[in-house]
Design a protein around this motif. Structure first.
Motif, PDB file in Angstrom:
ATOM      1  N   VAL A 210      58.513   1.521  -4.915  1.00 15.78           N
ATOM      2  CA  VAL A 210      58.486   1.330  -3.580  1.00 15.78           C
ATOM      3  C   VAL A 210      57.940   0.346  -2.954  1.00 15.78           C
ATOM      4  O   VAL A 210      58.360  -0.406  -1.840  1.00 15.78           O
ATOM      5  CB  VAL A 210      58.021   2.465  -2.952  1.00 15.78           C
ATOM      6  N   GLU A 211      56.755  -0.059  -3.217  1.00 15.18           N
ATOM      7  CA  GLU A 211      55.795  -1.245  -2.944  1.00 15.18           C
ATOM      8  C   GLU A 211      56.630  -2.469  -2.923  1.00 15.18           C
ATOM      9  O   GLU A 211      56.362  -3.467  -2.108  1.00 15.18           O
ATOM     10  CB  GLU A 211      54.537  -1.184  -3.375  1.00 15.18           C
ATOM     11  N   GLU A 212      57.345  -2.700  -4.161  1.00 13.49           N
ATOM     12  CA  GLU A 212      57.849  -3.974  -4.483  1.00 13.49           C
ATOM     13  C   GLU A 212      59.346  -4.060  -3.770  1.00 13.49           C
ATOM     14  O   GLU A 212      59.869  -4.928  -3.322  1.00 13.49           O
ATOM     15  CB  GLU A 212      58.125  -4.133  -6.007  1.00 13.49           C
ATOM     16  N   ASN A 213      60.073  -2.924  -3.749  1.00 12.27           N
ATOM     17  CA  ASN A 213      61.254  -2.960  -3.331  1.00 12.27           C
ATOM     18  C   ASN A 213      61.802  -2.545  -1.837  1.00 12.27           C
ATOM     19  O   ASN A 213      62.505  -2.859  -0.930  1.00 12.27           O
ATOM     20  CB  ASN A 213      62.414  -2.290  -4.370  1.00 12.27           C
ATOM     21  N   LEU A 214      60.672  -1.563  -1.315  1.00 14.78           N
ATOM     22  CA  LEU A 214      60.844  -0.748  -0.057  1.00 14.78           C
ATOM     23  C   LEU A 214      59.512  -0.479   0.586  1.00 14.78           C
ATOM     24  O   LEU A 214      59.332   0.462   1.068  1.00 14.78           O
ATOM     25  CB  LEU A 214      61.619   0.554  -0.176  1.00 14.78           C
TER      26      LEU A 214
END
Length: 330
Positions: A164-168
């Motif tokens: 989530v941190e990297e993509n969203l």
């Protein structure tokens, strides 16, 4: 855009359809246990299937209550197990995969048992015992292989947050506010699981078609050896099993339709995905309805007891025919 709002209408629906399904399932169990005197021990194979349906309904509508997060391959759960015991959506879905495969496998075994019952002493139509043992072993290995690979395809809590941190990153706070969530990523294991599931499913379906062909070939051969009434009753019982097997499409149609929703990028996708879940939960009411009105003994009981009507297409059985029915049902 991911919609994190709780679809309360879906939760209410799951409670409602879950209650209705359990009532239908309880009635089907009653019919199989107490209104199946003419089908002898075949009732236990049918009972196994009905209980599997009941457990599946209870798990999805009360214990899990999944909420999809389209367009992500994931979602969260608001059922009893996730909220009270912190069970992840992935673990709940693993149980669903097992129960769905077990249902289909149970129905295939029902057809095998019916084939053996009708065959009786006709060894040319009976399925050899080693082949039956192989089938049961194959279904067991297939079930646990697919379920095991699906369970292992999940990602850990740390990996989910990292994804989530990297993509969203814009949705990080929204994900952290959820009671639980699971996300899936396309990887080699997931691909192998899909290939295994499809290949094994096609093999099982091929065996099912072979058994079905053998049953109808056997009924055609034995038609001249039994009364018309007895033949029609056995034929109706087989068609009832076929109709119940066909209702399994309700379980597998939503996941297949989801693929088209993703690739076609249809409008209001979140609502469409939720509606697909609604359809999947209709399996048990549809299955039990088919069971009640296509299997002659159950149709007779429902018509006479509930609707107070004389059932149609249920001619009286002569003493000679009764003996034949009892013999063929063993």
């Amino acid at each position: 855009m991911v919609d994190f709002s709780v679809p309360f209408w879906l939760i209410y629906y799951l409670h409602g359809i879950g209650t209705i399904s359990l009532l239908f399932d309880a009635f089907s169990v009653y019919l199989v246990m107490f209104k199946s005197s003419q089908i002898d021990n075949f009732r236990f194979f049918l009972l196994n299937f009905q209980i599997a349906c009941s457990v599946t309904d209870f798990h999805i509508t009360f214990l899990m209550q999944p909420v999809p997060l389209y367009p992500l391959m994931g979602g969260y759960a608001l059922g009893f197990l996730p909220i009270k015991f912190g069970v992840s959506l992935h673990s709940c879905l693993t149980a669903v995969v097992f129960l769905y495969i077990y249902q289909v496998a149970s129905m295939i075994v029902c057809f095998v048992r019916k084939n053996q019952s009708i065959a009786g002493t006709l060894t040319s139509f009976a399925i050899p015992a080693p082949l039956i043992i192989f089938l049961v072993g194959f279904l067991a290995v297939y079930t646990f292989s697919v379920v095991g690979m699906y369970f292992c395809s999940g990602i850990t809590e740390n990996e989910k947050i990292k994804f989530v941190e990297e993509n969203l990153p814009e949705y990080l706070s929204s994900f952290q506010s959820l009671p639980n969530f699971s996300i899936y990523q396309a990887n080699a294991l997931l691909f192998i699981m899909v290939i295994t599931a499809v290949t094994g499913g096609l093999l099982a379906f091929s065996f099912f078609m072979a058994v079905l062909y053998n049953i109808f070939r056997m009924l055609s051969f034995m038609k001249v050896q039994m009364s018309d009434t007895t033949y029609k009753r056995h034929r109706a019982a087989v068609w009832s099993l076929i109709a119940q097997f066909a209702t399994s499409i309700i379980c597998f149609l939503p996941p297949i339709s989801l693929v088209f929703v993703v690739f076609l990028k249809l409008p209001n996708p979140q609502v469409i995905v939720e509606l697909l879940l609604v359809v999947a939960c209709l399996h048990s009411p549809a299955n039990v309805t088919v069971l009640m009105f296509t299997f002659p003994p159950y149709r007779k009981f429902v018509c006479v007891t509930i609707f107070r009507q004389k059932p149609t297409g249920l001619e009286p059985i002569s003493a000679k025919s009764s003996v034949m029915v009892s013999h063929l049902a063993k």
